[in-house]
Design a protein around this motif. Structure first.
Motif, mmCIF file in Angstrom:
data_model
loop_
_atom_site.group_PDB
_atom_site.id
_atom_site.type_symbol
_atom_site.label_atom_id
_atom_site.label_comp_id
_atom_site.label_asym_id
_atom_site.label_seq_id
_atom_site.Cartn_x
_atom_site.Cartn_y
_atom_site.Cartn_z
ATOM 1 N N LEU A 115 24.294 63.778 76.251
ATOM 2 C CA LEU A 115 24.552 65.207 75.999
ATOM 3 C C LEU A 115 24.413 65.971 77.313
ATOM 4 C CD1 LEU A 115 25.026 67.658 74.126
ATOM 5 C CD2 LEU A 115 22.543 67.743 73.779
ATOM 6 N N THR A 116 25.501 66.602 77.727
ATOM 7 C CA THR A 116 25.477 67.463 78.906
ATOM 8 C C THR A 116 25.585 68.909 78.440
ATOM 9 O OG1 THR A 116 26.490 65.772 80.302
ATOM 10 C CG2 THR A 116 26.604 68.058 81.074
ATOM 11 N N LEU A 117 24.622 69.737 78.830
ATOM 12 C CA LEU A 117 24.579 71.139 78.426
ATOM 13 C C LEU A 117 24.735 72.040 79.641
ATOM 14 C CD1 LEU A 117 21.604 71.254 75.888
ATOM 15 C CD2 LEU A 117 24.016 71.603 75.358
ATOM 16 N N ALA A 118 25.557 73.077 79.479
ATOM 17 C CA ALA A 118 25.679 74.126 80.496
ATOM 18 C C ALA A 118 25.186 75.434 79.889
ATOM 19 C CB ALA A 118 27.128 74.258 80.949
ATOM 20 N N SER A 119 24.442 76.195 80.676
ATOM 21 C CA SER A 119 23.836 77.421 80.150
ATOM 22 C C SER A 119 24.307 78.636 80.923
ATOM 23 C CB SER A 119 22.311 77.330 80.232
ATOM 24 O OG SER A 119 21.722 78.564 79.872
ATOM 25 N N GLY A 120 24.704 79.635 80.174
ATOM 26 C CA GLY A 120 24.999 80.945 80.748
ATOM 27 C C GLY A 120 23.953 81.939 80.292
ATOM 28 N N PRO A 169 18.542 80.910 76.146
ATOM 29 C CA PRO A 169 17.275 80.179 76.033
ATOM 30 C C PRO A 169 17.529 78.671 76.007
ATOM 31 C CG PRO A 169 17.290 82.014 74.504
ATOM 32 C CD PRO A 169 18.666 81.932 75.088
ATOM 33 N N PRO A 170 16.650 77.892 76.638
ATOM 34 C CA PRO A 170 16.882 76.439 76.735
ATOM 35 C C PRO A 170 16.775 75.754 75.374
ATOM 36 C CG PRO A 170 14.690 76.982 77.531
ATOM 37 C CD PRO A 170 15.397 78.289 77.300
ATOM 38 N N ALA A 171 17.547 74.677 75.245
ATOM 39 C CA ALA A 171 17.459 73.871 74.027
ATOM 40 C C ALA A 171 16.129 73.130 74.009
ATOM 41 C CB ALA A 171 18.627 72.899 73.964
ATOM 42 N N PRO A 225 17.869 76.079 84.649
ATOM 43 C CA PRO A 225 17.387 77.254 85.409
ATOM 44 C C PRO A 225 18.505 78.001 86.107
ATOM 45 C CG PRO A 225 16.935 75.221 86.606
ATOM 46 C CD PRO A 225 17.459 74.807 85.251
ATOM 47 N N ASP A 226 18.288 79.279 86.204
ATOM 48 C CA ASP A 226 19.152 80.194 86.982
ATOM 49 C C ASP A 226 20.534 80.386 86.373
ATOM 50 O OD1 ASP A 226 17.076 80.406 88.844
ATOM 51 O OD2 ASP A 226 17.806 78.658 89.957
ATOM 52 N N GLY A 227 20.764 79.961 85.149
ATOM 53 C CA GLY A 227 22.053 80.243 84.517
ATOM 54 C C GLY A 227 22.177 81.738 84.237
ATOM 55 N N ALA A 239 29.654 84.029 88.012
ATOM 56 C CA ALA A 239 28.327 83.780 87.454
ATOM 57 C C ALA A 239 27.903 82.339 87.726
ATOM 58 C CB ALA A 239 28.342 84.039 85.946
ATOM 59 N N HIS A 240 26.615 82.148 88.031
ATOM 60 C CA HIS A 240 26.074 80.802 88.245
ATOM 61 C C HIS A 240 25.889 80.128 86.890
ATOM 62 C CE1 HIS A 240 23.794 77.489 89.920
ATOM 63 N NE2 HIS A 240 22.815 77.742 89.049
ATOM 64 N N ILE A 241 26.363 78.880 86.788
ATOM 65 C CA ILE A 241 26.258 78.111 85.554
ATOM 66 C C ILE A 241 25.327 76.941 85.815
ATOM 67 C CG2 ILE A 241 27.494 76.883 83.750
ATOM 68 C CD1 ILE A 241 28.332 79.812 84.060
ATOM 69 N N ALA A 242 24.249 76.829 85.047
ATOM 70 C CA ALA A 242 23.287 75.734 85.198
ATOM 71 C C ALA A 242 23.585 74.645 84.186
ATOM 72 C CB ALA A 242 21.859 76.254 85.019
#
Length: 453
Positions: free
Chosen positions: A323-328, A331-333, A348-350, A359-362
């Protein structure tokens, strides 16, 4: 002087002859009777049988302002009455007096010399001779001005009471009308509110998948908690197949509520699906979404969201999933390991999606093996208000740490077990949850089915 010598004059001048004393007492009685008649508190009147006045006392003369010679032998009793009184005297009073010989307590009005009116109560009696023939009529008249004033005041009071009652009835009628209008307005408001809630519910459902079906070997569960039935929330989630056996999933939260938030939510869901087909890399998907939002919503009406986008891919050897997750800015999974323990999956830092062009995507990648569960959630849960002592912090916001502790106690669990427990938690928080909450969980079951404890 001895006791048996007879009565003496009160001045001590010796005894008074009995004949003189009787004459003097008779004269005294006659004088007192005449004075009583003339100055009685009521009027006296004697008339012949045809009504001609034969005798009248001073009291009645004073009331009417006449001299005795103006009435005696010159007027009849009926002449002293008003027009209405004369009519009543001729049609009722005189016939009844002639028939009964006496009539009393009749209210009439006399007309004074100056034209004013005097209300009186009249009692008349026919005096007959020894042969039984009627000789004259004796009439007594009582001043009824005080009574008339009392009756007038009573009438005014009664009229005032009737007016007050009428006004009260009018006020009650107006109050009833106002209450009926208010009840009708309330009914219409409630009907409109019910229609709005149905529309809100329908719109909310249209922004969520009707059902979720995951890849083989993965259990999927989701829940949407509505904080208010009157507003459409901006939370969303989805799970859908991509190419080569991989699956796309996302969960996020659009800022705001209502129709505007619903429009942005619809655009975000459509864009995420379309971008994932074009390039399934999670960071690229969120970058495309950021481009769309910053282009469509800018200036004085910016729209943004927080979102997690992931790609679930089966391992080549079939031992689990990657599972690869990207966050904008979301809150973290939470990762719940089958062997025990729970931790956040740091991204972090998404940055928020739709605020700035670049926008930075973590991103983060994790392996899911048998018994593992991953939970995605929106901040409606972690920002819920809690009662004192409900959390380790002793009240305030529920918080990320409290949620992590709660889910850690669920291990080992499954996607459906975790969602069921979180639904109960949301219900327990009750009115403290003032924002919608979306939950999405995926788990890899143990080969034997039930998780090992």
């Amino acid at each position: 002087m001895t006791a048996g010598s007879g009565d003496e004059d009160r001045r001590g001048c010796g005894p008074v002859p009995e004949d003189d004393e009787a004459a003097r007492f008779s004269a005294l009685l006659e004088d007192n009777a005449e004075d009583l008649y003339e100055n009685a508190p009521c009027g006296y009147l004697s008339t012949l049988m045809d009504g001609q006045i034969a005798k009248v006392n001073k009291t009645l003369l004073t009331w009417l302002g006449y001299r005795r010679e103006d009435l005696v032998g010159r007027r009849r009793f009926a002449d002293l009455l008003t027009v209405g009184g004369r009519l009543y005297h001729e049609t009722h009073f005189a016939p009844l007096l002639s028939l009964q010989g006496e009539i009393g307590g009749i209210a009439l009005e006399l007309r004074a010399a100056d034209g004013s009116r005097l209300p009186v109560l009249v009692t008349s009696t026919v005096k007959s001779g020894e042969d039984g023939k009627p000789l004259l009529i004796r009439t007594t008249l009582f001043d009824a001005r005080d009574r008339r004033a009392y009756e007038s005041e009573l009438l005014r009071s009664r009229q005032a009471a009737e007016q007050a009652r009428h006004e009260a009835e009018e006020a009650r009628h107006e109050a009833d009308q106002a209450r009926a209008a208010a009840e009708e307005a309330y009914r219409l408001i409630e009907a409109d509110r019910a229609r709005l809630q149905r529309l809100t519910t329908t719109l909310q459902r249209s922004l969520l998948p009707p059902s979720l079906t995951g890849p083989a070997g993965v259990e999927v569960a989701a829940h949407y908690h509505t904080a208010s039935a009157d507003e459409v929330g901006g939370d969303f989630y989805d799970l859908f197949p991509l190419s080569r056996g991989s699956w796309g999933l996302f969960l996020g939260d659009v800022c705001g509520k209502g129709a505007a938030a619903a429009a942005v939510t619809s655009l975000v869901r459509y864009t995420l699906r379309a971008a994932a087909v074009y390039d399934p890399d999670p960071a690229a998907v969120l970058a495309n979404l950021n481009t769309v939002l910053t282009h469509e919503y800018n200036g004085t009406d910016p729209r943004f969201c927080t979102v997690l986008f992931g790609v679930l891919t089966p391992d080549a050897e079939g031992s689990g999933f990657s599972l690869t997750l990207a966050s904008g800015g979301h809150p973290p999974a939470i990762l719940l390991r089958g062997e025990g323990g729970a931790r956040h999956l740091p991204t972090p830092d998404g940055q928020l999606i739709g605020v700035i062009p670049d926008a930075h995507i973590a991103t983060t990648t994790v392996h899911l093996g048998p018994g593992d569960t991953v939970l995605l959630y929106t901040d409606g849960l972690t920002e819920a208000h809690t009662a004192p002592l409900a959390t380790p912090a002793g009240g305030g916001r529920y918080g990320d740490d409290a949620l992590l502790d709660f889910t850690a106690r669920l291990v080992p669990t499954t996607a459906s077990g975790a969602i069921t427990a979180l639904r109960k938690l949301l219900d327990a928080l009750g009115g403290g949850v003032d924002d919608d909450t979306a939950l999405l969980a995926l788990s890899v079951p143990h080969p034997g089915g039930e998780p090992r404890r």
